[in-house]
Design a protein around this motif. Structure first.
Motif, mmCIF file in Angstrom:
data_model
loop_
_atom_site.group_PDB
_atom_site.id
_atom_site.type_symbol
_atom_site.label_atom_id
_atom_site.label_comp_id
_atom_site.label_asym_id
_atom_site.label_seq_id
_atom_site.Cartn_x
_atom_site.Cartn_y
_atom_site.Cartn_z
ATOM 1 N N GLU A 173 0.828 -1.197 0.000
ATOM 2 C CA GLU A 173 0.000 0.000 0.000
ATOM 3 C C GLU A 173 0.865 1.250 0.000
ATOM 4 O O GLU A 173 1.936 1.266 0.598
ATOM 5 N N HIS A 221 -8.019 -5.658 1.170
ATOM 6 C CA HIS A 221 -7.040 -5.318 2.220
ATOM 7 C C HIS A 221 -6.309 -4.021 1.884
ATOM 8 O O HIS A 221 -6.233 -3.097 2.699
ATOM 9 N N HIS A 248 -6.520 -0.050 3.628
ATOM 10 C CA HIS A 248 -5.390 0.697 4.191
ATOM 11 C C HIS A 248 -5.476 2.193 3.890
ATOM 12 O O HIS A 248 -4.852 2.997 4.569
ATOM 13 N N GLU A 282 -2.849 -3.116 10.352
ATOM 14 C CA GLU A 282 -3.015 -4.459 9.781
ATOM 15 C C GLU A 282 -4.246 -5.192 10.309
ATOM 16 O O GLU A 282 -4.892 -5.919 9.557
ATOM 17 N N ALA A 320 -7.149 -3.651 8.393
ATOM 18 C CA ALA A 320 -7.204 -4.076 6.986
ATOM 19 C C ALA A 320 -7.658 -5.536 6.913
ATOM 20 O O ALA A 320 -8.406 -5.929 6.014
ATOM 21 N N TYR A 358 -1.817 -9.896 12.193
ATOM 22 C CA TYR A 358 -2.942 -9.546 11.316
ATOM 23 C C TYR A 358 -4.220 -10.226 11.803
ATOM 24 O O TYR A 358 -5.273 -9.605 11.938
#
Ligand SMILES: [Zn+2]
Length: 459
Positions: free
Chosen positions: A270, A294, A298, A317, A320, A370
């Motif tokens: 990203e 995802h 972000h 994270e 996302a 995550y």
């Protein structure tokens, strides 16, 4: 090389960033030749000194040849060692005063080595790509390399005309002279140094969605031979954009671009207003759609709402990851709860030595961060109930738009959406190591009717 820690420098990357001043605008003028991989640049940085007079300050910049350095037009004393350009202006900058730094540099850019492999500028077989998270930005330009120091950017890149240049932000001009083309991009939203993205390649550009209907302009830049696969794999991105605007509030930037390189990338990357995917993320069968969600998420969480330092990486994270689950739930796939249950099963079988709110540098990109981050948000959702949870998320994105936050900022924010104390939940999910039980739906604590009264939905 010994690392001198300045007060308040990043606990994970003490050599990066200088909290004694703040940069608020970068103007980068770059010339790049892909064949010899030759970069030369001029940076003009507008900055403001902190509370103390600034006798010396540092920028992070990899091992380039430095041509010239100026502070407010005057030659300073400087040293350039170990990725740090230490500058001592002829006279200290007064506390709180604005100043301008100019740096000229040139050389062959290459990735900065890190425990996660090379970061930053990467030469491709035919072009280049920048993927800096977390500390790769100095591989291509001088910067105050800390996520909380956000600035606007103007980036001008001159390169042979066969190549396209994609940067995050609005393309202001594209001018061809003889065999080269100069691309000028403006990113006016506050941007962390690691989120300044750039891609140089032979790409075809396609538009996604229908900006004529008032939607966010979305473009794709990809090798022509991947067009059929791309068209299918990214077909639902405009629907994702609509869903995320409904759930998280307005898209925080002026436009969104995705680049697909002609080479494989371990993971997509990203950047501000931009995401970069590898050829391996395009298969014509939506095999990587969760990653499309995802990276888009972000833009709200990580890019617009940034972290104050890298200890808080789960706020990027985990959010996302949870957005992947929300997209699945709302697009006819498995529900967020089913995905949370699967993640929980997976985590139960793995070592429990990770603290979400401070994972340490080694574990900051661990898969478990995550998954557990997504689960922690799921726990908050179960505790608040859907109505308060999504009001809380929209307000989080609105209040901290363009800013930088910590885990404590988040927990105090969440606490405003329920009458019940959530200390136990936060302690277990964010500060403990052991994996708490899977949060169950229906265990919602009744939310306050609105917070602040009558204003909660204004964002
Ligand atoms: Zn991510």
């Amino acid at each position: 090389m010994s690392v001198q820690q300045t007060p308040d420098s990043d606990p994970y990357f003490p050599a990066n960033g200088d909290p004694r001043y703040r940069a608020h605008r970068y103007e980068l003028t770059l010339d790049y030749r892909p064949g010899p991989n030759r970069l030369s640049g001029t940076a003009r940085i507008n900055a403001i000194a902190g509370r103390a007079p600034l006798a010396e300050f540092q920028l992070n910049l990899a091992d380039f040849r430095i041509g010239r350095v100026r502070v407010d037009g005057k030659a300073p004393h400087y040293t350039h060692r170990g990725g740090r350009l230490r500058i001592r202006p002829p006279k200290p900058v007064r506390a709180g005063a604005a100043f301008t730094v100019e740096v000229h540099w040139s050389g062959n850019p290459k990735p900065v080595s890190s425990p996660w492999g090379g970061l930053g500028w990467e030469e491709l077989e035919d072009g280049a790509l920048v993927a800096s998270q977390p500390v790769g930005a100095p591989s291509w330009y001088p910067c105050n390399d800390r996520p909380a120091d956000k600035a606007s950017y103007q980036i001008s890149v001159t390169t042979p005309s066969a190549y396209s240049v994609v940067a995050g932000g609005r393309l202001l001009t594209r001018t061809t002279r003889a065999s080269t083309t100069t691309w000028v991009y403006e990113q006016s939203a506050p941007t962390s140094s690691y989120l300044v993205g750039l891609s140089v390649g032979k790409y075809q550009t396609v538009l996604l969605g229908d900006p004529g209907l008032g939607g966010v302009p979305q473009s794709g830049h990809l090798p022509a031979h991947l067009l059929a696969e791309f068209s299918r794999d990214f077909a639902r991105q405009p629907a994702m954009m609509e869903l995320f605007e409904e759930l998280f509030g307005p898209y925080p930037f002026g436009e969104y671009a995705v680049v697909v390189t002609d080479e494989e990338l371990d993971v997509p990357v990203e950047a501000q207003g931009l995401s970069m995917f590898g050829a391996n993320h395009v298969d014509g069968a939506r095999g990587s759609e969760r990653l499309v969600a995802h990276e888009l998420a972000h833009q709200w969480f990580g890019n617009s709402v940034s972290i104050a330092d890298w200890r808080h990486i789960w706020l990027n994270e985990g959010f996302a990851k949870y957005a992947e689950w929300l997209w699945s739930e709302r697009s006819g796939g498995r529900t967020a709860h089913q995905l949370a249950a699967a993640a929980h099963r997976k985590l139960s079988a793995q070592p429990q030595d990770l603290v979400l709110a401070n994972p340490g540098r080694k574990l900051m990109f661990d898969d478990r961060l995550y998954e557990r981050g997504g689960l922690a948000l799921h726990a908050v959702r179960q505790a608040l109930g859907d109505d308060a949870f999504f009001r809380m998320l929209r307000r989080w994105a609105a209040v901290h738009r363009g800013g930088a936050v910590t885990t404590t900022t988040f927990t105090s924010h969440v606490s405003r959406y329920t009458a019940e104390p959530l200390d136990e939940l936060f302690t277990a999910w964010l500060h403990g190591r052991a994996l708490p039980p899977l949060p169950v739906p229906g265990a919602a604590i009744p939310a306050r009717p609105a917070y602040p009264p009558g204003k909660a939905d204004s964002a």
